[in-house]
Design a protein around this motif. Sequence first.
Motif, short mmCIF file in Angstrom:
data_model
loop_
_atom_site.label_atom_id
_atom_site.label_comp_id
_atom_site.label_asym_id
_atom_site.label_seq_id
_atom_site.Cartn_x
_atom_site.Cartn_y
_atom_site.Cartn_z
N UNK A 82 0.81 -1.21 0.00
CA UNK A 82 0.00 0.00 0.00
C UNK A 82 0.85 1.27 0.00
N UNK A 83 0.57 2.16 -0.95
CA UNK A 83 1.21 3.48 -1.01
C UNK A 83 0.12 4.52 -1.34
N UNK A 84 0.31 5.77 -0.88
CA UNK A 84 -0.77 6.75 -1.07
C UNK A 84 -1.12 7.03 -2.53
N UNK A 85 -0.13 6.97 -3.45
CA UNK A 85 -0.42 7.32 -4.85
C UNK A 85 -0.67 6.08 -5.73
N UNK A 86 -1.25 5.05 -5.14
CA UNK A 86 -1.44 3.79 -5.86
C UNK A 86 -2.32 3.93 -7.11
N UNK A 87 -3.40 4.69 -6.98
CA UNK A 87 -4.31 4.83 -8.14
C UNK A 87 -3.54 5.41 -9.33
N UNK A 88 -2.75 6.45 -9.05
CA UNK A 88 -1.98 7.10 -10.11
C UNK A 88 -1.00 6.11 -10.75
N UNK A 89 -0.34 5.31 -9.92
CA UNK A 89 0.64 4.35 -10.44
C UNK A 89 -0.03 3.31 -11.34
N UNK A 90 -1.22 2.90 -10.96
CA UNK A 90 -1.92 1.91 -11.80
C UNK A 90 -2.36 2.56 -13.10
N UNK A 91 -2.88 3.78 -12.99
CA UNK A 91 -3.32 4.50 -14.20
C UNK A 91 -2.17 4.73 -15.17
N UNK A 92 -0.99 5.01 -14.61
CA UNK A 92 0.19 5.25 -15.46
C UNK A 92 0.74 3.94 -16.03
N UNK A 93 0.23 2.82 -15.55
CA UNK A 93 0.72 1.53 -16.05
C UNK A 93 2.00 1.07 -15.37
N UNK A 94 2.31 1.66 -14.22
CA UNK A 94 3.52 1.24 -13.50
C UNK A 94 3.28 -0.03 -12.69
N UNK A 95 2.10 -0.10 -12.07
CA UNK A 95 1.75 -1.30 -11.29
C UNK A 95 0.53 -1.95 -11.95
N UNK A 96 0.55 -3.28 -12.07
CA UNK A 96 -0.56 -3.95 -12.78
C UNK A 96 -1.68 -4.43 -11.85
N UNK A 97 -2.91 -4.43 -12.38
CA UNK A 97 -3.94 -5.21 -11.70
C UNK A 97 -3.84 -6.63 -12.28
N UNK A 98 -4.55 -7.56 -11.68
CA UNK A 98 -4.45 -8.96 -12.10
C UNK A 98 -5.02 -9.12 -13.51
N UNK A 99 -4.18 -9.53 -14.43
CA UNK A 99 -4.60 -9.72 -15.83
C UNK A 99 -5.29 -8.47 -16.36
N UNK A 100 -4.92 -7.31 -15.84
CA UNK A 100 -5.52 -6.02 -16.19
C UNK A 100 -7.04 -6.00 -16.00
N UNK A 101 -7.51 -6.73 -14.99
CA UNK A 101 -8.95 -6.89 -14.78
C UNK A 101 -9.54 -5.79 -13.89
N UNK A 102 -8.67 -5.04 -13.21
CA UNK A 102 -9.17 -4.04 -12.26
C UNK A 102 -9.12 -4.57 -10.82
N UNK A 103 -8.93 -5.87 -10.66
CA UNK A 103 -8.72 -6.44 -9.32
C UNK A 103 -7.22 -6.43 -9.03
N UNK A 104 -6.81 -5.99 -7.83
CA UNK A 104 -5.38 -5.99 -7.53
C UNK A 104 -5.11 -6.48 -6.12
N UNK A 105 -3.97 -7.14 -5.97
CA UNK A 105 -3.58 -7.59 -4.63
C UNK A 105 -3.01 -6.40 -3.87
N UNK A 106 -3.54 -6.16 -2.69
CA UNK A 106 -3.06 -5.04 -1.88
C UNK A 106 -2.52 -5.59 -0.56
N UNK A 107 -1.22 -5.35 -0.35
CA UNK A 107 -0.58 -5.81 0.89
C UNK A 107 -0.51 -4.64 1.87
N UNK A 108 -1.05 -4.85 3.05
CA UNK A 108 -1.06 -3.79 4.07
C UNK A 108 0.12 -3.98 5.01
#
Length: 241
Positions: A82-108
């Motif tokens: 978990x990082x505060x700018x996670x949404x931005x990172x996913x939108x920029x394509x830096x971090x992936x969701x699972x198979x680009x499905x919109x579901x993502x593993x989030x480790x706290x």
Amino acid sequence: MIDIHSHILPKMDDGPELWEETIKLCRMASKDGTKAIVATPHIMDGLYNNTRSEIIEGVKELRKRLEGVVDLKVFHGADIHAVPDLVERIKKGEAPSINDSGYLLLELPSHILPMEIYNLIFELKLNKLTPIITHVERSGWIHDGLGAIFKFIELGALIQITAMSITGGFGRSVRSISKRLLKKGLVHIVASDCHSLRFRPPGMSEARETISFLLGKDFAHKLVRENPLCVVEGRKIESFS
Ligand SMILES: [Fe+2]
């Protein structure tokens, strides 16, 4: 079964070092009844700086190496700290969701739960991203009660627990919390979170049998097959609680 959490790509994190071990891990998963696996290397600033494109490259290479050798489908994902700018990172394509499905593993964070987490989940959901909170049963903060879990689910997050936690591989206390969560309907997905052949091996069949015994075959099937398939295919999962 479909395993949405695994550290099988070599040299990306604390998973295997060599491709040989990766192939052995895949073979082990397949023999245990896993038909598809999501490779989810850690993404954690400063420690594991993996990117979406590197992970996709790794998955491509793995698919090539498995062809005609092991019958196992592989998809890309990441175990994202978990990082505060996670949404931005996913939108920029830096971090992936699972198979680009919109579901993502989030480790706290494992010891203290920062209050900002609730805002982060809210923000992810606003952006049509669904966090799957990983291995909550192994967190220190879970001993303060299940309030946080109820709140995560209320906000639209899903809960994943580790197969080995259910079967006692992380000790009695983790096993009993896992069973409590399962019985209360607070778990949506079981995954292996495998890292190695010896200490953190792949496979979920033993956990599936335990859940079948406790709560019935259909429920177990939901956690190891139906819901993970919804994740990979980007379909909606219904909450049970
Ligand atoms: Fe993990």
